[in-house]
Motif scaffolding. Structure first.
Motif, PDB file in Angstrom:
ATOM      1  N   ALA A  58       0.796  -1.211   0.000  1.00 22.77           N
ATOM      2  CA  ALA A  58       0.000   0.000   0.000  1.00 22.77           C
ATOM      3  C   ALA A  58       0.834   1.270   0.000  1.00 22.77           C
ATOM      4  CB  ALA A  58      -0.938   0.014   1.203  1.00 22.77           C
ATOM      5  N   SER A  59       2.051   1.229   0.471  1.00 22.84           N
ATOM      6  CA  SER A  59       2.868   2.427   0.525  1.00 22.84           C
ATOM      7  C   SER A  59       4.337   2.070   0.488  1.00 22.84           C
ATOM      8  CB  SER A  59       2.574   3.211   1.820  1.00 22.84           C
ATOM      9  OG  SER A  59       3.474   4.283   1.961  1.00 22.84           O
ATOM     10  N   ALA A  60       5.095   2.876  -0.233  1.00 29.04           N
ATOM     11  CA  ALA A  60       6.531   2.653  -0.290  1.00 29.04           C
ATOM     12  C   ALA A  60       7.264   3.497   0.737  1.00 29.04           C
ATOM     13  CB  ALA A  60       7.052   2.985  -1.690  1.00 29.04           C
ATOM     14  N   ASP A  61       6.510   4.239   1.550  1.00 29.83           N
ATOM     15  CA  ASP A  61       7.130   5.102   2.546  1.00 29.83           C
ATOM     16  C   ASP A  61       7.798   4.271   3.629  1.00 29.83           C
ATOM     17  OD1 ASP A  61       4.176   6.966   2.180  1.00 29.83           O
ATOM     18  OD2 ASP A  61       6.134   7.520   1.378  1.00 29.83           O
TER      19      ASP A  61
ATOM     20  N   PRO B 152       9.414  -2.524   3.708  1.00 32.55           N
ATOM     21  CA  PRO B 152      10.096  -2.567   5.002  1.00 32.55           C
ATOM     22  C   PRO B 152       9.194  -3.171   6.074  1.00 32.55           C
ATOM     23  CG  PRO B 152      10.422  -0.443   3.942  1.00 32.55           C
ATOM     24  CD  PRO B 152       9.404  -1.169   3.118  1.00 32.55           C
ATOM     25  N   ALA B 153       9.747  -4.082   6.851  1.00 31.65           N
ATOM     26  CA  ALA B 153       8.939  -4.787   7.841  1.00 31.65           C
ATOM     27  C   ALA B 153       8.316  -3.829   8.846  1.00 31.65           C
ATOM     28  CB  ALA B 153       9.787  -5.841   8.552  1.00 31.65           C
ATOM     29  N   ARG B 154       9.018  -2.772   9.241  1.00 30.17           N
ATOM     30  CA  ARG B 154       8.428  -1.839  10.207  1.00 30.17           C
ATOM     31  C   ARG B 154       7.227  -1.120   9.600  1.00 30.17           C
ATOM     32  NH1 ARG B 154       9.071   0.354  15.155  1.00 30.17           N
ATOM     33  NH2 ARG B 154       8.228   2.462  15.424  1.00 30.17           N
ATOM     34  N   THR B 155       7.273  -0.822   8.305  1.00 34.25           N
ATOM     35  CA  THR B 155       6.124  -0.231   7.637  1.00 34.25           C
ATOM     36  C   THR B 155       4.917  -1.147   7.773  1.00 34.25           C
ATOM     37  OG1 THR B 155       7.546   0.859   6.000  1.00 34.25           O
ATOM     38  CG2 THR B 155       5.232   0.590   5.426  1.00 34.25           C
ATOM     39  N   VAL B 156       5.137  -2.424   7.522  1.00 33.50           N
ATOM     40  CA  VAL B 156       4.059  -3.408   7.602  1.00 33.50           C
ATOM     41  C   VAL B 156       3.559  -3.516   9.043  1.00 33.50           C
ATOM     42  CG1 VAL B 156       3.456  -5.821   7.219  1.00 33.50           C
ATOM     43  CG2 VAL B 156       4.938  -4.626   5.593  1.00 33.50           C
ATOM     44  N   GLY B 157       4.466  -3.488  10.010  1.00 34.11           N
ATOM     45  CA  GLY B 157       4.057  -3.542  11.408  1.00 34.11           C
ATOM     46  C   GLY B 157       3.226  -2.340  11.816  1.00 34.11           C
ATOM     47  N   CYS B 158       3.559  -1.171  11.276  1.00 32.71           N
ATOM     48  CA  CYS B 158       2.758   0.023  11.563  1.00 32.71           C
ATOM     49  C   CYS B 158       1.369  -0.095  10.958  1.00 32.71           C
ATOM     50  CB  CYS B 158       3.459   1.274  11.033  1.00 32.71           C
ATOM     51  SG  CYS B 158       4.878   1.805  12.010  1.00 32.71           S
ATOM     52  N   LEU B 159       1.274  -0.766   9.811  1.00 38.11           N
ATOM     53  CA  LEU B 159      -0.033  -0.969   9.191  1.00 38.11           C
ATOM     54  C   LEU B 159      -0.950  -1.811  10.075  1.00 38.11           C
ATOM     55  CD1 LEU B 159       0.914  -1.595   5.453  1.00 38.11           C
ATOM     56  CD2 LEU B 159      -0.526   0.253   6.313  1.00 38.11           C
TER      57      LEU B 159
ATOM     58  N   GLY C 274      -0.367   4.804  28.596  1.00 38.53           N
ATOM     59  CA  GLY C 274       0.640   5.676  28.008  1.00 38.53           C
ATOM     60  C   GLY C 274       1.646   4.935  27.155  1.00 38.53           C
ATOM     61  N   ALA C 275       1.168   3.902  26.450  1.00 35.33           N
ATOM     62  CA  ALA C 275       2.072   3.046  25.667  1.00 35.33           C
ATOM     63  C   ALA C 275       2.759   3.772  24.526  1.00 35.33           C
ATOM     64  CB  ALA C 275       1.293   1.839  25.126  1.00 35.33           C
ATOM     65  N   GLY C 276       2.155   4.849  24.033  1.00 34.14           N
ATOM     66  CA  GLY C 276       2.756   5.583  22.928  1.00 34.14           C
ATOM     67  C   GLY C 276       2.214   5.193  21.565  1.00 34.14           C
ATOM     68  N   VAL C 277       1.054   4.535  21.538  1.00 32.06           N
ATOM     69  CA  VAL C 277       0.473   4.086  20.269  1.00 32.06           C
ATOM     70  C   VAL C 277       0.137   5.270  19.373  1.00 32.06           C
ATOM     71  CG1 VAL C 277      -1.510   2.931  19.218  1.00 32.06           C
ATOM     72  CG2 VAL C 277      -0.427   1.946  21.254  1.00 32.06           C
ATOM     73  N   VAL C 278      -0.525   6.276  19.918  1.00 33.91           N
ATOM     74  CA  VAL C 278      -1.008   7.389  19.091  1.00 33.91           C
ATOM     75  C   VAL C 278       0.134   8.169  18.438  1.00 33.91           C
ATOM     76  CG1 VAL C 278      -2.306   9.553  19.102  1.00 33.91           C
ATOM     77  CG2 VAL C 278      -3.194   7.565  20.324  1.00 33.91           C
ATOM     78  N   PRO C 279       1.203   8.526  19.145  1.00 35.80           N
ATOM     79  CA  PRO C 279       2.293   9.236  18.469  1.00 35.80           C
ATOM     80  C   PRO C 279       2.919   8.442  17.330  1.00 35.80           C
ATOM     81  CG  PRO C 279       2.501   9.469  20.837  1.00 35.80           C
ATOM     82  CD  PRO C 279       1.419   8.458  20.608  1.00 35.80           C
ATOM     83  N   VAL C 280       3.083   7.138  17.530  1.00 36.98           N
ATOM     84  CA  VAL C 280       3.645   6.314  16.456  1.00 36.98           C
ATOM     85  C   VAL C 280       2.719   6.306  15.248  1.00 36.98           C
ATOM     86  CG1 VAL C 280       4.214   3.942  15.790  1.00 36.98           C
ATOM     87  CG2 VAL C 280       5.059   4.866  17.951  1.00 36.98           C
ATOM     88  N   LEU C 281       1.426   6.155  15.486  1.00 37.14           N
ATOM     89  CA  LEU C 281       0.481   6.113  14.374  1.00 37.14           C
ATOM     90  C   LEU C 281       0.330   7.468  13.704  1.00 37.14           C
ATOM     91  CD1 LEU C 281      -2.343   3.765  15.678  1.00 37.14           C
ATOM     92  CD2 LEU C 281      -0.461   3.258  14.117  1.00 37.14           C
ATOM     93  N   ALA C 282       0.420   8.544  14.483  1.00 38.25           N
ATOM     94  CA  ALA C 282       0.329   9.873  13.887  1.00 38.25           C
ATOM     95  C   ALA C 282       1.461  10.088  12.887  1.00 38.25           C
ATOM     96  CB  ALA C 282       0.368  10.942  14.981  1.00 38.25           C
ATOM     97  N   THR C 283       2.652   9.602  13.228  1.00 32.80           N
ATOM     98  CA  THR C 283       3.786   9.705  12.303  1.00 32.80           C
ATOM     99  C   THR C 283       3.573   8.796  11.102  1.00 32.80           C
ATOM    100  OG1 THR C 283       5.317  10.210  14.103  1.00 32.80           O
ATOM    101  CG2 THR C 283       6.270   9.365  12.061  1.00 32.80           C
ATOM    102  N   ALA C 284       3.124   7.579  11.351  1.00 37.42           N
ATOM    103  CA  ALA C 284       2.956   6.608  10.279  1.00 37.42           C
ATOM    104  C   ALA C 284       1.915   7.052   9.270  1.00 37.42           C
ATOM    105  CB  ALA C 284       2.581   5.250  10.864  1.00 37.42           C
ATOM    106  N   VAL C 285       0.790   7.555   9.761  1.00 37.46           N
ATOM    107  CA  VAL C 285      -0.324   7.850   8.873  1.00 37.46           C
ATOM    108  C   VAL C 285      -0.032   9.060   7.983  1.00 37.46           C
ATOM    109  CG1 VAL C 285      -1.665   9.450  10.305  1.00 37.46           C
ATOM    110  CG2 VAL C 285      -2.848   7.792   8.855  1.00 37.46           C
TER     111      VAL C 285
ATOM    112  N   GLY D 130       2.620   9.603   6.250  1.00 39.09           N
ATOM    113  CA  GLY D 130       3.170   9.108   4.993  1.00 39.09           C
ATOM    114  C   GLY D 130       2.250   8.148   4.279  1.00 39.09           C
ATOM    115  N   LEU D 131       1.436   7.429   5.042  1.00 32.40           N
ATOM    116  CA  LEU D 131       0.590   6.390   4.468  1.00 32.40           C
ATOM    117  C   LEU D 131      -0.675   6.925   3.820  1.00 32.40           C
ATOM    118  CD1 LEU D 131      -0.248   3.377   4.175  1.00 32.40           C
ATOM    119  CD2 LEU D 131      -1.258   3.580   6.467  1.00 32.40           C
ATOM    120  N   ALA D 132      -1.245   8.007   4.355  1.00 34.55           N
ATOM    121  CA  ALA D 132      -2.598   8.422   3.998  1.00 34.55           C
ATOM    122  C   ALA D 132      -2.841   8.607   2.498  1.00 34.55           C
ATOM    123  CB  ALA D 132      -2.972   9.683   4.762  1.00 34.55           C
TER     124      ALA D 132
END
Length: 211
Positions: A11-14, A125-132, A158-169, A171-173
Motif C-alpha cells: 500500500a505504501s513505499a514510505d 520494510p517490515a516496520r512499515t508493515v508492522g505500523c499498518l 501511556g504506551a505511545g500508540v497514538v504518536p507512532v500512528l500519527a507519524t505513520a499515517v 506518509g501512508l494516507a
C-alpha cells in the motif's frame, strides 16, 4: 478503513522512521481489541459500525483476518487478504480464538528481527508493515467500541500508540486513500486530540454514535 488491498504491504513505499518497538504497542492495542471482542453480545452482530463497509460481525471477521495475515507477514511469509473467512459463523469459541490469535500476533512481532528487513509481496520494510497492522487494529477497535457502546482508550497505560500512528499515517494516507483503505479526510476542530485527528485522517467521524 475498508478492505485491505490484496497485499497491504504494497500500500505504501514510505519508510517509517525508527521508533518504539512495535511488540508492546501491539500488545496494548491488541489487549483492548480482545476485551472489546469478548464483550460483543450475539444480538449486536448485525449492528452498524463507523466503518460503513462492515457491520459488527463483518468487522470482527475482518479483525481475525488482519491479525492472522499480519502474523504471517511478521514471519516473512506470504499473506492472503482475499476472501474473508466467516470465523464468527463457524467457530463457536470465536472470542477465545481471537484472543489467542492476538497473543500470537504480539509474540511474532516482538521477536528479534521482526521489524528488520522486508516482508510482503512487494518487499516492503517490515516496520512499515508492522505500523499498518497497529493502525488497523487500533482504528478498528475504536470502530467496535463505538458500535457496541463501549469505552475506548486510545493509548492505554501511556504506551505511545497514538504518536507512532500519527507519524505513520502522515506518509501512508495519500496512498491508502488511493487504494481505498481510507475514505476522504474529515475536518476536526482546532483543539481536537491527536487520536481524533488520526481518526479523521482515515475518513472517520470522531463523534460517530450508534444509530
Amino acid at each position: 478503513m475498508s478492505d485491505l488491498p490484496k497485499d497491504p504491504a504494497s500500500a505504501s513505499a514510505d519508510r517509517y522512521p525508527p521508533g518504539p518497538a512495535l511488540g508492546p504497542l501491539l500488545g496494548a492495542s491488541g489487549g483492548q481489541a480482545v476485551s472489546l471482542v469478548r464483550a460483543v453480545p450475539d444480538d449486536a452482530l448485525a449492528a452498524a459500525t463507523p466503518c460503513a463497509d462492515y457491520d459488527v460481525r463483518a468487522l470482527v471477521n475482518h479483525l481475525f483476518q488482519v491479525v492472522t495475515q499480519f502474523r504471517e507477514l511478521a514471519l516473512k511469509k506470504p499473506s492472503d487478504f482475499g476472501d474473508t473467512p466467516d470465523v464468527v459463523g463457524t467457530d463457536g469459541h470465536w472470542r477465545d480464538s481471537f484472543a489467542a490469535a492476538v497473543d500470537e500476533l504480539v509474540r511474532v512481532w516482538s521477536a528479534p528481527g521482526a521489524e528488520e528487513g522486508t516482508t510482503g509481496a512487494m518487499d516492503m520494510p517490515a516496520r512499515t508493515v508492522g505500523c499498518l497492522v497497529l493502525l488497523d487494529l487500533t482504528v478498528h477497535a475504536w470502530d467496535l467500541a463505538r458500535a457496541t457502546g463501549r469505552e475506548y482508550r486510545p493509548d492505554p497505560g501511556g504506551a505511545g500508540v497514538v504518536p507512532v500512528l500519527a507519524t505513520a499515517v502522515t506518509g501512508l494516507a495519500p496512498t491508502a486513500r488511493r487504494m481505498g483503505m481510507f475514505a476522504e479526510p474529515l475536518p476536526v476542530r482546532e483543539d481536537a486530540p491527536d487520536f481524533e485527528r488520526l481518526l479523521a485522517v482515515t475518513g472517520r467521524d470522531p463523534g460517530w454514535t450508534r444509530p
